[in-house]
Write an enzyme that holds these catalytic residues in place. Structure first.
Site, PDB file in Angstrom:
ATOM      1  N   TYR B 109       0.869  -1.186   0.000  1.00  0.00           N
ATOM      2  CA  TYR B 109       0.000   0.000   0.000  1.00  0.00           C
ATOM      3  C   TYR B 109       0.898   1.225   0.000  1.00  0.00           C
ATOM      4  O   TYR B 109       1.891   1.289   0.724  1.00  0.00           O
ATOM      5  CB  TYR B 109      -0.893   0.035   1.250  1.00  0.00           C
ATOM      6  CG  TYR B 109      -1.684   1.319   1.359  1.00  0.00           C
ATOM      7  CD1 TYR B 109      -2.952   1.415   0.812  1.00  0.00           C
ATOM      8  CD2 TYR B 109      -1.138   2.446   1.971  1.00  0.00           C
ATOM      9  CE1 TYR B 109      -3.668   2.597   0.876  1.00  0.00           C
ATOM     10  CE2 TYR B 109      -1.841   3.639   2.034  1.00  0.00           C
ATOM     11  CZ  TYR B 109      -3.104   3.706   1.486  1.00  0.00           C
ATOM     12  OH  TYR B 109      -3.805   4.893   1.537  1.00  0.00           O
ATOM     13  N   GLU B 197      -3.347   7.672  -4.215  1.00  0.00           N
ATOM     14  CA  GLU B 197      -3.371   6.414  -3.465  1.00  0.00           C
ATOM     15  C   GLU B 197      -3.192   5.242  -4.418  1.00  0.00           C
ATOM     16  O   GLU B 197      -3.934   5.125  -5.402  1.00  0.00           O
ATOM     17  CB  GLU B 197      -4.695   6.267  -2.720  1.00  0.00           C
ATOM     18  CG  GLU B 197      -4.742   5.025  -1.835  1.00  0.00           C
ATOM     19  CD  GLU B 197      -6.067   4.887  -1.095  1.00  0.00           C
ATOM     20  OE1 GLU B 197      -7.132   4.991  -1.741  1.00  0.00           O
ATOM     21  OE2 GLU B 197      -6.031   4.690   0.132  1.00  0.00           O
TER      22      GLU B 197
END
Lengths: 292, 387
Positions: B109, B197
């Protein structure tokens, strides 16, 4: 006494000849503010309303005047340059009214501020006013009356609501500051809380926050550890949905952070007197000052 | 402003950041051809909507043939995708991105956001990619690294080294990783992003890091220096009333209640919504009419409020400020008459000439009630809609 500005403050206006700039400069002068000069590129050697000299740059203006504060109305795309011009000219107080400055520009401004002695208010704010002495901003002057409460807020009209209540309740204000509604602002609540604590005329402080970020929580920590004067708090946005920007660029609940209830819990824990809804701000202030 | 995954990837590609080959499709036929063009054994068909959590909601599916890809796309396009981020009403899928598959060795992530507290750019990283980062943050906060970059100092090698060590990236992959982090940081700054993101960032079997998904939020305020921002706007993804409001300079956000709100200033608008709730009713919207509430803006605002059929009554709360209240009152009455407004309206005007304004409201001949304070107004409108 008051904080940061008073009847002797010499004020410069950046963007004095624009639509907003000229309108509000006139209002400030009517209030009694000492507007001593203005700046607009390529309008040097002219004057504003035949009374205030206009210069091309701050450097030019500084050769002729002592400047204590500047009020910035420069359009968003050029505002960061205007602010940094004021920082490099070592102007002690910078008040930026402009709305819509890109966040990346404000990151640079913030870095420049950290290496300077200037204090900055805003952007995207109503400005600063010391009741009956000096108004640097766009707030309606008539609602303010000299008294004992300092006001700090991330909002505009909501601040007027609070001030109006304080005035009508007979409490009055020392200095009121709108710190700005953007994610990155010149100075946090703490900068001004410190000054209010030191100001003998300020008896209490009203702090109006809203959803988004953690500025109120950090301010309440400061209050708990460093302030003897009562602080009254209100947080707008209890009914705001997550993930939506509520008008102000900085008013957004992201990833479950920055909610009103979270803020209120921390504020209460740190001894802030909470106004449950905006209509009881003055009432809460009176209670905190034991005036009931 | 939110943009689609395919637009986000286009932006990344412009900054030399590689993504998997993909083709945007609007129907089954295009999807069939896209499968053939990509000539990959496996493709992912991904719904393009402005919301995360698509996988769980059935918005990302794998296809192993052109026919399968086509049939998935035909089901997906036109469906109402409901994810944790869309709310219960979901989002209509109008297009899909068909993307070649890749052999995934590891998922990470990675995101960049504005660090409000430190006035910097924050990297958030975790070796637990592909899952919901909120969950990781709640249950295993030690598995997340947050690193704030000061704009004056910039992103330096030691920052990237710390990230790589935290994620357990091997020395042989470091230069590739470092290159990617630098490119992402550069893109974030250069394109005025508020958020970038990547979940997941994958390491493929050919030892390449690739953003498998990309979500970008751009800073609207910077659109003046990025003309392409306008091309990225997808009005289908936005609430139609919010789009209409924006086009006339009003700031409107639809909510679930039945009290239409019209307020000047964002902070006061939020505070008004809160007060309505406190006094027993629920706000139908957030609406900031701005500093100058003249007849024309008020009329548009009325029309927007009335488009929401849940609205049973309207509360107007204007703090006059520089503008005089009697002028605002006249504007409100004119606007209401122009559109033939029938709903009950509570009007609270504060500031210069508030008393004259109250008389104008009371004598308007409309279904108007005047209020003297925020609390008074909230009480009155709550009584009206609850009766």
């Amino acid at each position: 006494m008051s904080i940061l500005v008073n009847k002797n403050t010499n004020v410069l206006v950046q963007g004095i000849t624009g639509k907003e700039g000229s309108f509000h400069t006139q209002k400030c002068i009517e209030y009694g503010t000492k507007v001593i000069a203005g700046v607009t590129p390529f309008k040097g050697k002219t004057s504003f309303n035949d009374s205030v000299p206009v210069y091309n740059t701050i450097v030019e203006a500084k050769k002729e005047h002592r400047i204590d504060a500047t009020m910035i109305f420069v359009p968003a795309g050029f505002a960061a340059s205007g602010i940094i011009e004021a920082i490099e000219a070592e102007i002690p107080l910078i008040v930026c009214i402009t709305e819509g400055i890109p966040v990346m520009d404000m990151l640079n401004v913030k870095a420049a501020l950290n290496c300077s002695k200037s204090i900055m208010i805003g952007p995207n704010c109503p400005g600063i006013i010391t009741a009956d002495e000096c108004k640097i901003g766009i707030m309606p002057g008539f609602i303010h009356k000299k008294g004992g409460v300092g006001v700090l807020s991330r909002s505009g009209t909501l601040t007027y609501e609070a001030v109006n209540q304080l005035t009508k309740a007979g409490l009055g204000e020392t200095t009121c500051i709108g710190i700005g509604g953007d994610p990155i602002i010149g100075s946090p609540f703490i900068t001004f809380l410190k000054k209010f604590e030191e100001d003998p005329e300020t008896k209490a402080v009203v702090m109006i926050g809203e959803i988004g970020g953690t500025a109120e929580e950090e301010a309440s920590e400061f209050v708990k550890n460093n302030m003897k004067k009562p602080v009254i708090g209100f947080i707008a946005g209890k009914t705001a949905p997550a993930g939506k920007r509520m008008g102000h660029a900085g008013a957004i609940i992201s990833g479950g952070k920055g909610t009103a209830s979270e803020k209120l819990k921390t504020l209460e824990k740190n001894g802030i007197h909470i106004a449950d809804n905006p209509s009881v701000i003055a009432e809460t202030a009176k209670k905190a000052l034991n005036l009931f | 402003m939110d943009i689609h995954e395919y637009q986000a990837k286009e932006l990344l590609n412009n900054h030399s950041i590689k993504t998997l080959r993909s083709i945007l499709c609007h129907n089954g036929e295009e999807t069939y051809r896209a499968y053939q063009t990509l000539a990959a054994p496996v493709v992912a068909v991904k719904a393009q909507v402005h919301a995360g959590g698509r996988g769980k909601g059935g918005g990302v599916k794998i296809a192993k043939s052109a026919d399968e890809a086509k049939s998935i796309a035909e089901k997906m396009i036109g469906m109402n995708l409901i994810t944790a981020q869309t709310g219960k009403e979901g989002k209509l899928v109008r297009k899909v991105l068909v993307e070649e598959g890749a052999e995934i060795i590891k998922e990470y992530y990675l995101s960049l956001t504005i660090d409000r507290k430190n006035a910097g750019v924050a990297f958030v990283l975790s070796a637990e990619g592909g899952t919901e980062i909120e969950e990781v943050s709640k249950n295993n906060p030690e598995k997340i690294l947050t690193m704030s970059i000061k704009p004056l100092n910039g992103l330096k090698s030691f920052h990237i080294l710390e990230m790589a060590l935290f994620l357990g990236i091997e020395k042989s992959l470091y230069s590739e990783f470092s290159n990617l982090i630098n490119l992402l940081y550069g893109a974030f700054i250069k394109e005025d992003m508020s958020m970038l993101e990547i979940n997941p960032l994958i390491l493929t079997s050919s030892n390449i890091f690739i953003p498998l998904d990309a979500k970008i939020i751009l800073d609207d305020n910077a659109s003046f220096r990025h003309p392409y921002f306008n091309d990225f706007i997808d009005e289908d993804e936005e609430e139609p009333l919010e789009v209409k409001a924006k086009s006339v300079g009003l700031n409107y956000i639809k909510l679930d209640g039945n009290v239409g709100c019209m307020v000047n200033g964002a902070g006061l608008a939020m505070a008004t919504m809160d007060t309505i709730k406190e006094f027993g009713a629920t706000p139908a919207n957030f609406l900031d009419v701005g500093g100058t509430a003249d007849a024309k803006r008020v009329e548009t605002a009325f029309n927007i409020l009335l488009s929401d059929k849940n609205v049973k009554g309207i509360f107007i709360n204007i703090f006059g400020g520089i503008v005089k209240c009697d002028m605002v009152a006249e504007g409100v009455v004119t606007a209401a008459k122009n559109i033939g407004l029938k709903l009950p309206v509570v009007v609270r005007l504060e500031g210069t000439n508030a008393d004259i304004a109250a008389k104008i409201i009371e004598n308007s001949g409309m279904n108007f009630v005047s209020a003297i304070s925020l609390a008074d107004g909230a009480t009155k409108i709550s009584n009206i809609v609850n009766s």
